[in-house]
Design a protein around this motif. Structure first.
Motif, PDB file in Angstrom:
ATOM      1  N   GLU A 126       0.831  -1.200   0.000  1.00 47.01           N
ATOM      2  CA  GLU A 126       0.000   0.000   0.000  1.00 47.01           C
ATOM      3  C   GLU A 126       0.868   1.254   0.000  1.00 47.01           C
ATOM      4  O   GLU A 126       1.919   1.296   0.643  1.00 47.01           O
ATOM      5  CB  GLU A 126      -0.923   0.027   1.217  1.00 47.01           C
ATOM      6  CG  GLU A 126      -2.052  -0.978   1.124  1.00 47.01           C
ATOM      7  CD  GLU A 126      -3.076  -0.795   2.226  1.00 47.01           C
ATOM      8  OE1 GLU A 126      -3.504   0.350   2.453  1.00 47.01           O
ATOM      9  OE2 GLU A 126      -3.438  -1.806   2.845  1.00 47.01           O
ATOM     10  N   ARG A 131     -10.727  -0.760  -6.058  1.00 41.80           N
ATOM     11  CA  ARG A 131     -11.926  -0.245  -5.404  1.00 41.80           C
ATOM     12  C   ARG A 131     -12.692  -1.420  -4.826  1.00 41.80           C
ATOM     13  O   ARG A 131     -12.973  -2.379  -5.538  1.00 41.80           O
ATOM     14  CB  ARG A 131     -12.786   0.494  -6.420  1.00 41.80           C
ATOM     15  CG  ARG A 131     -13.975   1.178  -5.822  1.00 41.80           C
ATOM     16  CD  ARG A 131     -14.722   1.959  -6.850  1.00 41.80           C
ATOM     17  NE  ARG A 131     -13.761   2.769  -7.597  1.00 41.80           N
ATOM     18  CZ  ARG A 131     -14.074   3.852  -8.251  1.00 41.80           C
ATOM     19  NH1 ARG A 131     -15.298   4.263  -8.292  1.00 41.80           N
ATOM     20  NH2 ARG A 131     -13.158   4.541  -8.893  1.00 41.80           N
ATOM     21  N   GLU A 132     -13.011  -1.342  -3.534  1.00 45.10           N
ATOM     22  CA  GLU A 132     -13.794  -2.377  -2.879  1.00 45.10           C
ATOM     23  C   GLU A 132     -15.237  -1.910  -2.801  1.00 45.10           C
ATOM     24  O   GLU A 132     -15.505  -0.796  -2.363  1.00 45.10           O
ATOM     25  CB  GLU A 132     -13.261  -2.639  -1.473  1.00 45.10           C
ATOM     26  CG  GLU A 132     -11.861  -3.196  -1.436  1.00 45.10           C
ATOM     27  CD  GLU A 132     -11.329  -3.346  -0.022  1.00 45.10           C
ATOM     28  OE1 GLU A 132     -12.110  -3.159   0.936  1.00 45.10           O
ATOM     29  OE2 GLU A 132     -10.141  -3.630   0.110  1.00 45.10           O
ATOM     30  N   GLY A 190     -18.846  -0.276   3.281  1.00 47.14           N
ATOM     31  CA  GLY A 190     -17.643   0.469   3.655  1.00 47.14           C
ATOM     32  C   GLY A 190     -16.661   0.498   2.509  1.00 47.14           C
ATOM     33  O   GLY A 190     -15.511   0.121   2.668  1.00 47.14           O
ATOM     34  N   SER A 191     -17.118   0.907   1.327  1.00 45.23           N
ATOM     35  CA  SER A 191     -16.270   0.850   0.138  1.00 45.23           C
ATOM     36  C   SER A 191     -15.031   1.725   0.295  1.00 45.23           C
ATOM     37  O   SER A 191     -15.066   2.762   0.957  1.00 45.23           O
ATOM     38  CB  SER A 191     -17.055   1.263  -1.102  1.00 45.23           C
ATOM     39  OG  SER A 191     -17.481   2.588  -0.974  1.00 45.23           O
ATOM     40  N   LYS A 192     -13.927   1.275  -0.285  1.00 42.49           N
ATOM     41  CA  LYS A 192     -12.644   1.966  -0.196  1.00 42.49           C
ATOM     42  C   LYS A 192     -11.974   1.994  -1.553  1.00 42.49           C
ATOM     43  O   LYS A 192     -12.166   1.111  -2.370  1.00 42.49           O
ATOM     44  CB  LYS A 192     -11.693   1.235   0.754  1.00 42.49           C
ATOM     45  CG  LYS A 192     -12.036   1.249   2.196  1.00 42.49           C
ATOM     46  CD  LYS A 192     -10.940   0.548   2.958  1.00 42.49           C
ATOM     47  CE  LYS A 192     -11.210   0.519   4.440  1.00 42.49           C
ATOM     48  NZ  LYS A 192     -10.134  -0.136   5.175  1.00 42.49           N
ATOM     49  N   VAL A 193     -11.153   2.995  -1.741  1.00 41.02           N
ATOM     50  CA  VAL A 193     -10.241   3.036  -2.877  1.00 41.02           C
ATOM     51  C   VAL A 193      -8.855   2.925  -2.286  1.00 41.02           C
ATOM     52  O   VAL A 193      -8.526   3.620  -1.323  1.00 41.02           O
ATOM     53  CB  VAL A 193     -10.378   4.353  -3.685  1.00 41.02           C
ATOM     54  CG1 VAL A 193      -9.332   4.428  -4.766  1.00 41.02           C
ATOM     55  CG2 VAL A 193     -11.779   4.458  -4.273  1.00 41.02           C
ATOM     56  N   ARG A 194      -8.030   2.025  -2.823  1.00 35.98           N
ATOM     57  CA  ARG A 194      -6.674   1.829  -2.314  1.00 35.98           C
ATOM     58  C   ARG A 194      -5.667   1.999  -3.436  1.00 35.98           C
ATOM     59  O   ARG A 194      -5.941   1.665  -4.581  1.00 35.98           O
ATOM     60  CB  ARG A 194      -6.520   0.445  -1.694  1.00 35.98           C
ATOM     61  CG  ARG A 194      -7.243   0.302  -0.394  1.00 35.98           C
ATOM     62  CD  ARG A 194      -6.855  -0.960   0.278  1.00 35.98           C
ATOM     63  NE  ARG A 194      -7.334  -0.940   1.656  1.00 35.98           N
ATOM     64  CZ  ARG A 194      -7.395  -1.985   2.409  1.00 35.98           C
ATOM     65  NH1 ARG A 194      -7.026  -3.153   1.955  1.00 35.98           N
ATOM     66  NH2 ARG A 194      -7.829  -1.892   3.644  1.00 35.98           N
TER      67      ARG A 194
END
Length: 99
Positions: free
Chosen positions: A3, A44-45, A49-53
């Motif tokens: 990450e 992108r999840e 609780g979606s996240k961009v990593r």
């Protein structure tokens, strides 16, 4: 892959170690802007609780990630000491009259 936040955390740890190792040394270095250029894959999840990593591609992972899915990102970081807001020095205590 690693990450992007972890890459920056490790850079911070290396700077802290250099400051500690330079304590008491006669030669002083002021840390200026740091340019960090990395290749990242953005994921992108989905879900509540979606996240961009942002994942940094390491040399071993290059063959596993499609070239089309990576982006080159260049960051310029201006390190500052939290307590004083000044640029860190990789050295010991200041000498009178020193810049």
């Amino acid at each position: 892959m690693i990450e992007l936040a972890k890459v920056i955390e490790e850079l911070r740890n290396e700077l802290d170690a250099a400051i500690t190792a330079g304590a008491g040394q006669a030669v002083r270095f002021e840390v200026g802007p740091i340019e960090l250029e990395v290749e990242v894959v953005i994921t992108r999840e989905a879900g509540a609780g979606s996240k961009v990593r942002f994942w940094v591609v390491d040399a071993e992972g290059q063959g596993k990630v499609s070239r089309a899915a990576t982006q080159r990102v260049k960051l310029t970081l201006e390190p500052r000491v939290a307590a004083s807001g000044r640029r860190p020095e990789v050295s010991g205590a200041a000498v009178p009259g020193e810049r």
